[in-house]
Write a protein that holds these residues in place. Structure first.
Motif, PDB file in Angstrom:
ATOM      1  N   GLY A 288       0.803  -1.219   0.000  1.00 36.23           N
ATOM      2  CA  GLY A 288       0.000   0.000   0.000  1.00 36.23           C
ATOM      3  C   GLY A 288       0.832   1.263   0.000  1.00 36.23           C
ATOM      4  O   GLY A 288       0.322   2.365   0.217  1.00 36.23           O
ATOM      5  N   VAL A 289       2.145   1.132  -0.235  1.00 31.95           N
ATOM      6  CA  VAL A 289       3.036   2.291  -0.334  1.00 31.95           C
ATOM      7  C   VAL A 289       3.277   2.524  -1.823  1.00 31.95           C
ATOM      8  O   VAL A 289       4.263   2.053  -2.386  1.00 31.95           O
ATOM      9  CB  VAL A 289       4.355   2.045   0.429  1.00 31.95           C
ATOM     10  CG1 VAL A 289       5.178   3.315   0.483  1.00 31.95           C
ATOM     11  CG2 VAL A 289       4.080   1.538   1.836  1.00 31.95           C
ATOM     12  N   ASN A 290       2.366   3.220  -2.457  1.00 32.39           N
ATOM     13  CA  ASN A 290       2.324   3.330  -3.906  1.00 32.39           C
ATOM     14  C   ASN A 290       3.592   3.951  -4.494  1.00 32.39           C
ATOM     15  O   ASN A 290       3.946   5.077  -4.168  1.00 32.39           O
ATOM     16  CB  ASN A 290       1.104   4.164  -4.320  1.00 32.39           C
ATOM     17  CG  ASN A 290       0.823   4.093  -5.803  1.00 32.39           C
ATOM     18  OD1 ASN A 290       1.215   3.140  -6.461  1.00 32.39           O
ATOM     19  ND2 ASN A 290       0.146   5.100  -6.327  1.00 32.39           N
ATOM     20  N   GLY A 291       4.295   3.204  -5.335  1.00 33.09           N
ATOM     21  CA  GLY A 291       5.516   3.709  -5.962  1.00 33.09           C
ATOM     22  C   GLY A 291       6.623   3.969  -4.972  1.00 33.09           C
ATOM     23  O   GLY A 291       7.337   4.970  -5.069  1.00 33.09           O
ATOM     24  N   ALA A 292       6.805   3.070  -4.003  1.00 31.44           N
ATOM     25  CA  ALA A 292       7.819   3.253  -2.957  1.00 31.44           C
ATOM     26  C   ALA A 292       9.202   3.415  -3.582  1.00 31.44           C
ATOM     27  O   ALA A 292       9.717   2.495  -4.213  1.00 31.44           O
ATOM     28  CB  ALA A 292       7.801   2.059  -2.003  1.00 31.44           C
TER      29      ALA A 292
END
Length: 339
Positions: A288-292
């Motif tokens: 759920g950490v979009n584009g980490a």
């Protein structure tokens, strides 16, 4: 402060932020994030648009405020009468561009920056180079004092400085190169390791003690390298390869016995126990950490910059439980100067 140079990496030291940009050109930019810095001043008269005082302000006679007064966390005290048109008890930061340098050759594709002492060390992806910049005078044009360009630095992606050595992860060369910076005007590659399998797409590096930790985007892995002999061939002593949880590993930060790795392809932050460097183990993670893209750890929180934006630009993850990290909060829209 907005920009059009595509900020890629940032390093903050004191009141200055040092930014490398690589989208359109070839800059190392210095931004003052603290305003005027004066240990003491005796002024007969002062007229400013905004006055921020970080410690103490003493007025011998009278202070007249026609518009607003900003006061930091310490608050305000008076023995007599104080009047103001508006009173804002809050901290305020107004960053401003104060210096830097541009070079279409040496700094072509400037993508990573590390500041230590009076120097900024920059890895340049398109120039396949490493540069040392004198930033002793942040206000004005900085000076490139030394650089090295080599096929061994092909796709230079990240730099970390420890002692008299700079460690550069190279995405195209699939390598970690060690550069002697004891003479800033003549940096030279003295050691490292190249491994087209285990360091495939070397993207980020963090050095702690005698080990370098490298996140590899193509290999979907974290590799641990013994760099105790910087001037010789370094040795990969351990690692974790995980095509699911470490898909497109982009950034690594080491704190205590854990390595924190962002997986761009998996939109996640992963936690790896590196207490035994020869046998590191993934212990937890959160999606759920979009584009980490990049991670920094302080205390019980990991701060993850998200390059895709979408659900958040900055995600704060509570890592107090290494086996069950959880998203604590996020910022959906950073200020325009953090574009």
């Amino acid at each position: 402060i907005s920009n059009d140079f595509g900020a890629y990496a940032i390093n903050v030291v004191g009141k200055y932020a040092y930014i490398s940009g690589s989208t359109n050109n070839t800059d190392m930019t210095i931004i003052d994030i603290g305003g005027i810095d004066a240990p003491s001043a005796h002024i007969g008269a002062l007229q400013v648009n905004t006055l921020n005082v970080t410690e103490n302000l003493t007025v011998a006679n009278n202070a007249y405020i026609s518009n607003g007064l900003n006061v930091g966390v310490g608050g305000i005290a008076t023995d007599g009468l104080m009047s103001a048109g508006a009173l804002d008890i809050s901290a305020k930061i107004e960053p401003r561009l104060v210096g830097g340098i541009s070079s279409s050759t040496v700094l072509n594709g400037a993508i990573s920056i590390y500041v230590s002492g009076k120097y900024a060390y920059v890895a340049n992806n398109d120039a396949n180079s490493f540069a040392v910049i004198d930033i002793s005078n942040p206000i004005g044009t900085s000076t490139i004092v030394g650089s090295v360009s080599s096929s061994q630095l092909s796709g230079a992606r990240a730099v970390y400085v420890s002692g008299k050595y700079a460690y550069v992860a190279n995405e195209i060369d699939d390598s970690l190169r060690i550069i002697d910076i004891s003479n800033p005007s003549v940096p030279s590659i003295v050691g490292g390791v190249k491994d087209t399998a285990n360091l495939n797409g070397a993207y980020s590096v963090y050095v702690s003690g005698k080990y370098a930790y490298v996140a590899n985007s193509t290999d979907n892995s974290l590799r641990i390298i013994d760099v105790s002999n910087p001037t010789g061939t370094s040795t990969i002593v351990g690692g974790v390869k995980d095509a699911t949880n470490l898909n497109d590993a982009r950034s690594v930060y080491v704190s205590g016995k854990y390595a924190y790795v962002t997986a761009y392809g998996n939109n996640s932050l992963q936690i790896i126990d590196v207490s035994n460097p020869t046998s590191p183990v993934r212990v937890g993670g959160t999606t759920g950490v979009n584009g980490a893209a990049s991670v920094y750890v302080s205390g019980k929180y990991a701060y993850v910059a998200n390059r895709l934006g979408g659900s958040a630009d900055l995600t704060i993850v509570d890592v107090s439980s290494s086996t069950n990290p959880t998203v604590a909060s996020s910022i959906n829209s950073l200020p325009p100067w953090v574009d």
